[in-house]
Design a protein around this motif. Structure first.
Motif, PDB file in Angstrom:
ATOM      1  N   SER A 197       0.775  -1.175   0.163  1.00  0.00           N
ATOM      2  CA  SER A 197      -0.059  -0.002   0.086  1.00  0.00           C
ATOM      3  C   SER A 197       0.791   1.237   0.034  1.00  0.00           C
ATOM      4  O   SER A 197       0.610   2.053  -0.892  1.00  0.00           O
ATOM      5  CB  SER A 197      -1.003   0.067   1.043  1.00  0.00           C
ATOM      6  OG  SER A 197      -1.833  -0.923   1.281  1.00  0.00           O
ATOM      7  N   LEU A 198       1.864   1.305   0.958  1.00  0.00           N
ATOM      8  CA  LEU A 198       2.911   2.343   0.806  1.00  0.00           C
ATOM      9  C   LEU A 198       3.644   2.555  -0.528  1.00  0.00           C
ATOM     10  O   LEU A 198       3.903   3.782  -1.062  1.00  0.00           O
ATOM     11  CB  LEU A 198       3.947   2.174   1.826  1.00  0.00           C
ATOM     12  CG  LEU A 198       3.578   2.407   3.182  1.00  0.00           C
ATOM     13  CD1 LEU A 198       4.605   1.761   4.438  1.00  0.00           C
ATOM     14  CD2 LEU A 198       3.430   3.708   3.492  1.00  0.00           C
ATOM     15  N   TYR A 199       3.896   1.446  -1.129  1.00  0.00           N
ATOM     16  CA  TYR A 199       4.484   1.397  -2.754  1.00  0.00           C
ATOM     17  C   TYR A 199       3.497   2.009  -3.615  1.00  0.00           C
ATOM     18  O   TYR A 199       3.827   3.083  -4.240  1.00  0.00           O
ATOM     19  CB  TYR A 199       4.865   0.163  -2.994  1.00  0.00           C
ATOM     20  CG  TYR A 199       5.008  -0.050  -4.483  1.00  0.00           C
ATOM     21  CD1 TYR A 199       6.082   0.345  -5.083  1.00  0.00           C
ATOM     22  CD2 TYR A 199       4.090  -0.655  -5.305  1.00  0.00           C
ATOM     23  CE1 TYR A 199       6.369   0.379  -6.397  1.00  0.00           C
ATOM     24  CE2 TYR A 199       4.080  -1.042  -6.568  1.00  0.00           C
ATOM     25  CZ  TYR A 199       5.320  -0.292  -7.335  1.00  0.00           C
ATOM     26  OH  TYR A 199       5.441  -0.519  -8.683  1.00  0.00           O
ATOM     27  N   MET A 200       2.320   1.592  -3.378  1.00  0.00           N
ATOM     28  CA  MET A 200       1.121   2.141  -4.292  1.00  0.00           C
ATOM     29  C   MET A 200       1.066   3.843  -4.132  1.00  0.00           C
ATOM     30  O   MET A 200       0.735   4.441  -4.975  1.00  0.00           O
ATOM     31  CB  MET A 200      -0.176   1.591  -4.400  1.00  0.00           C
ATOM     32  CG  MET A 200      -0.140   0.054  -4.810  1.00  0.00           C
ATOM     33  SD  MET A 200       0.419   0.185  -6.602  1.00  0.00           S
ATOM     34  CE  MET A 200      -0.702   1.194  -7.227  1.00  0.00           C
ATOM     35  N   ILE A 201       1.020   4.220  -2.794  1.00  0.00           N
ATOM     36  CA  ILE A 201       0.883   5.583  -2.447  1.00  0.00           C
ATOM     37  C   ILE A 201       2.135   6.395  -3.068  1.00  0.00           C
ATOM     38  O   ILE A 201       2.056   7.546  -3.761  1.00  0.00           O
ATOM     39  CB  ILE A 201       0.844   5.884  -0.988  1.00  0.00           C
ATOM     40  CG1 ILE A 201      -0.530   5.229  -0.466  1.00  0.00           C
ATOM     41  CG2 ILE A 201       0.978   7.476  -0.824  1.00  0.00           C
ATOM     42  CD1 ILE A 201      -0.431   5.290   1.060  1.00  0.00           C
ATOM     43  N   GLY A 202       3.265   5.868  -3.105  1.00  0.00           N
ATOM     44  CA  GLY A 202       4.256   6.477  -3.600  1.00  0.00           C
ATOM     45  C   GLY A 202       4.337   6.408  -5.166  1.00  0.00           C
ATOM     46  O   GLY A 202       4.753   7.446  -5.735  1.00  0.00           O
ATOM     47  N   GLU A 203       3.721   5.379  -5.817  1.00  0.00           N
ATOM     48  CA  GLU A 203       3.291   5.393  -7.197  1.00  0.00           C
ATOM     49  C   GLU A 203       2.324   6.561  -7.725  1.00  0.00           C
ATOM     50  O   GLU A 203       2.648   7.240  -8.759  1.00  0.00           O
ATOM     51  CB  GLU A 203       2.970   4.011  -7.756  1.00  0.00           C
ATOM     52  CG  GLU A 203       3.778   2.948  -7.705  1.00  0.00           C
ATOM     53  CD  GLU A 203       4.842   3.013  -8.772  1.00  0.00           C
ATOM     54  OE1 GLU A 203       4.550   2.573  -9.977  1.00  0.00           O
ATOM     55  OE2 GLU A 203       5.811   3.970  -8.484  1.00  0.00           O
ATOM     56  N   ILE A 204       1.410   6.642  -6.800  1.00  0.00           N
ATOM     57  CA  ILE A 204       0.321   8.016  -7.122  1.00  0.00           C
ATOM     58  C   ILE A 204       1.005   9.362  -6.728  1.00  0.00           C
ATOM     59  O   ILE A 204       0.944  10.075  -7.709  1.00  0.00           O
ATOM     60  CB  ILE A 204      -0.697   7.802  -5.810  1.00  0.00           C
ATOM     61  CG1 ILE A 204      -1.774   6.484  -6.209  1.00  0.00           C
ATOM     62  CG2 ILE A 204      -1.413   9.020  -5.924  1.00  0.00           C
ATOM     63  CD1 ILE A 204      -2.720   6.263  -4.863  1.00  0.00           C
ATOM     64  N   GLU A 205       1.949   9.212  -6.041  1.00  0.00           N
ATOM     65  CA  GLU A 205       2.791  10.579  -5.591  1.00  0.00           C
ATOM     66  C   GLU A 205       3.731  10.919  -6.869  1.00  0.00           C
ATOM     67  O   GLU A 205       3.858  11.879  -7.527  1.00  0.00           O
ATOM     68  CB  GLU A 205       3.506  10.622  -4.515  1.00  0.00           C
ATOM     69  CG  GLU A 205       2.625  10.573  -3.028  1.00  0.00           C
ATOM     70  CD  GLU A 205       1.379  11.986  -2.969  1.00  0.00           C
ATOM     71  OE1 GLU A 205       1.541  12.768  -3.938  1.00  0.00           O
ATOM     72  OE2 GLU A 205       0.933  12.120  -1.930  1.00  0.00           O
ATOM     73  N   TYR A 206       4.336   9.642  -7.340  1.00  0.00           N
ATOM     74  CA  TYR A 206       5.313   9.872  -8.493  1.00  0.00           C
ATOM     75  C   TYR A 206       4.410  10.305  -9.951  1.00  0.00           C
ATOM     76  O   TYR A 206       5.128  11.069 -10.684  1.00  0.00           O
ATOM     77  CB  TYR A 206       5.804   8.443  -8.700  1.00  0.00           C
ATOM     78  CG  TYR A 206       6.799   8.382  -9.887  1.00  0.00           C
ATOM     79  CD1 TYR A 206       8.063   8.546  -9.786  1.00  0.00           C
ATOM     80  CD2 TYR A 206       6.742   8.007 -11.219  1.00  0.00           C
ATOM     81  CE1 TYR A 206       9.048   8.568 -10.675  1.00  0.00           C
ATOM     82  CE2 TYR A 206       7.461   7.861 -12.093  1.00  0.00           C
ATOM     83  CZ  TYR A 206       8.587   8.323 -12.008  1.00  0.00           C
ATOM     84  OH  TYR A 206       9.558   8.209 -12.873  1.00  0.00           O
ATOM     85  N   GLN A 207       3.221   9.710 -10.116  1.00  0.00           N
ATOM     86  CA  GLN A 207       2.521  10.206 -10.998  1.00  0.00           C
ATOM     87  C   GLN A 207       2.040  11.679 -10.893  1.00  0.00           C
ATOM     88  O   GLN A 207       1.945  12.286 -12.003  1.00  0.00           O
ATOM     89  CB  GLN A 207       1.234   9.330 -11.417  1.00  0.00           C
ATOM     90  CG  GLN A 207       1.768   7.919 -11.823  1.00  0.00           C
ATOM     91  CD  GLN A 207       0.522   7.208 -12.327  1.00  0.00           C
ATOM     92  OE1 GLN A 207      -0.657   7.542 -13.158  1.00  0.00           O
ATOM     93  NE2 GLN A 207       0.568   5.936 -11.879  1.00  0.00           N
ATOM     94  N   ARG A 208       1.955  11.893  -9.671  1.00  0.00           N
ATOM     95  CA  ARG A 208       1.652  13.357  -9.409  1.00  0.00           C
ATOM     96  C   ARG A 208       2.536  14.466  -9.519  1.00  0.00           C
ATOM     97  O   ARG A 208       2.575  15.395  -9.147  1.00  0.00           O
ATOM     98  CB  ARG A 208       0.687  13.664  -8.208  1.00  0.00           C
ATOM     99  CG  ARG A 208      -0.590  12.963  -8.445  1.00  0.00           C
ATOM    100  CD  ARG A 208      -1.092  12.573  -6.929  1.00  0.00           C
ATOM    101  NE  ARG A 208      -2.016  13.590  -6.469  1.00  0.00           N
ATOM    102  CZ  ARG A 208      -2.524  13.610  -5.233  1.00  0.00           C
ATOM    103  NH1 ARG A 208      -2.616  12.615  -4.416  1.00  0.00           N
ATOM    104  NH2 ARG A 208      -3.274  14.655  -5.054  1.00  0.00           N
ATOM    105  N   SER A 209       3.959  13.854  -9.867  1.00  0.00           N
ATOM    106  CA  SER A 209       5.042  14.783  -9.971  1.00  0.00           C
ATOM    107  C   SER A 209       5.588  15.009  -8.419  1.00  0.00           C
ATOM    108  O   SER A 209       6.205  16.129  -8.182  1.00  0.00           O
ATOM    109  CB  SER A 209       4.955  15.851 -11.018  1.00  0.00           C
ATOM    110  OG  SER A 209       4.829  15.435 -12.083  1.00  0.00           O
TER     111      SER A 209
END
Length: 310
Positions: free
Chosen positions: A226-238
């Protein structure tokens, strides 16, 4: 004298003279002696025969005893030969077992070397991951990293109480829907919330997906992924510094997850977008070293080669 010389009437009648009779008597005597002598010789021969028969019987008994002994010895020899054959077969099997064990030992030694090498790589990765916080602090642009994440390198797996829900965004503050969202999440199982989070992520509804992943982290359900996916979300949001923080926390919980190549790849690029080329190159090298056969590892290798040629 003339009268005495004349043969008697008996002699004339029998046709034999006294001389002839005397010769006959002598001959008879000799014949008797011969008969006695032959009889004695025959007795001696019979006695010799009996002795020879006894000797022969004794020899026959000795021969029989020797034959019995030879038979027993042959039986023992056959038993010894069978035992020797069995021992030879056992030795062959033991030699084959020893050879197999030697091969296994060689294979295990090679495997141990691989494991040692992997452990060294993982130790290096752990050092890289633990160094992310300091890199975040030095490379941050006006932010403090991911909400609720400590920047100390000695940090271990967090308990649910240490991972607070991220602060409300401006949009959430405006809508005032956080509490109602928490209440609606309580009506669902963690698995249902995870399914919703994945679906919303695929639909590019990143904000709603993030809220669900944050709920799962708060409730310690599949926290690493879940933390990894939050990181992916923040990555896509730059939001690269926030993404790096979440990646770091995810890796500290599970550094053997299947998504680790992507996590390292995006971490490297997050550093690059943050103008931190040292950490960018360091994470590319870690990716090449730890996951050389992954798609991201091959891309990292190509990038490093092109840089070397340039």
């Amino acid at each position: 004298m003339s009268l005495a010389a004349e043969p008697s009437a008996f002699e004339l009648q029998s046709g034999a003279t006294k001389k002839e009779l005397k010769n006959l008597q002598t001959t008879n005597k000799n014949l008797e002696n011969l008969a006695i002598d032959y009889s004695a010789r025959i007795q001696v021969l019979e006695q010799s025969k009996d002795g020879l028969q006894s000797v022969l019987d004794g020899q026959a008994l000795r021969i029989k005893s020797l034959l019995d002994t030879v038979g027993r010895q042959e039986t023992k020899i056959q038993a010894l030969q069978s035992s020797l054959d069995y021992q030879n077969e056992t030795i062959k099997q033991q030699q084959a077992t020893i050879e197999n064990l030697q091969k296994s030992i060689g294979q295990n030694a090679a495997l141990i070397e691989q494991i040692d090498s992997k452990l060294k790589d993982l130790a290096k990765l752990n050092e890289d991951i633990l160094g992310i916080s300091s890199a975040m602090d030095s490379g941050a642009k006006g932010g403090s990293g991911a909400p609720g994440l400590s920047s100390t390198s000695s940090e271990t797996k967090p308990s649910p109480s240490k991972i607070d829900s991220p602060k409300k965004t401006d949009k959430q503050q405006a809508s005032g829907k956080t509490n109602s969202a928490d209440r609606s999440f309580k009506e669902l199982s963690n698995k249902e919330i995870l399914d919703e989070a994945r679906k919303l992520y695929r639909e590019k509804n990143l904000a709603e997906s993030k809220k669900r992943y944050e709920w799962l982290v708060k409730n310690n359900y599949k926290a690493a992924s879940s933390l990894y996916m939050i990181g992916e979300i923040e990555y896509q949001r730059s939001k690269f510094q926030e993404a790096i923080g979440y990646y770091k926390k995810s890796a500290s919980l599970d550094d053997k997850a299947s998504y680790m190549p992507i996590l390292l790849w995006h971490t490297a690029w997050a550093f690059r977008y943050s103008k931190d080329m040292d950490n960018y190159n360091k994470f590319l090298d870690s990716l090449i070293r730890l996951y050389p056969e992954s798609e991201q590892g091959k891309k990292a290798k190509d990038l490093r080669k092109s840089k070397t040629k340039g």
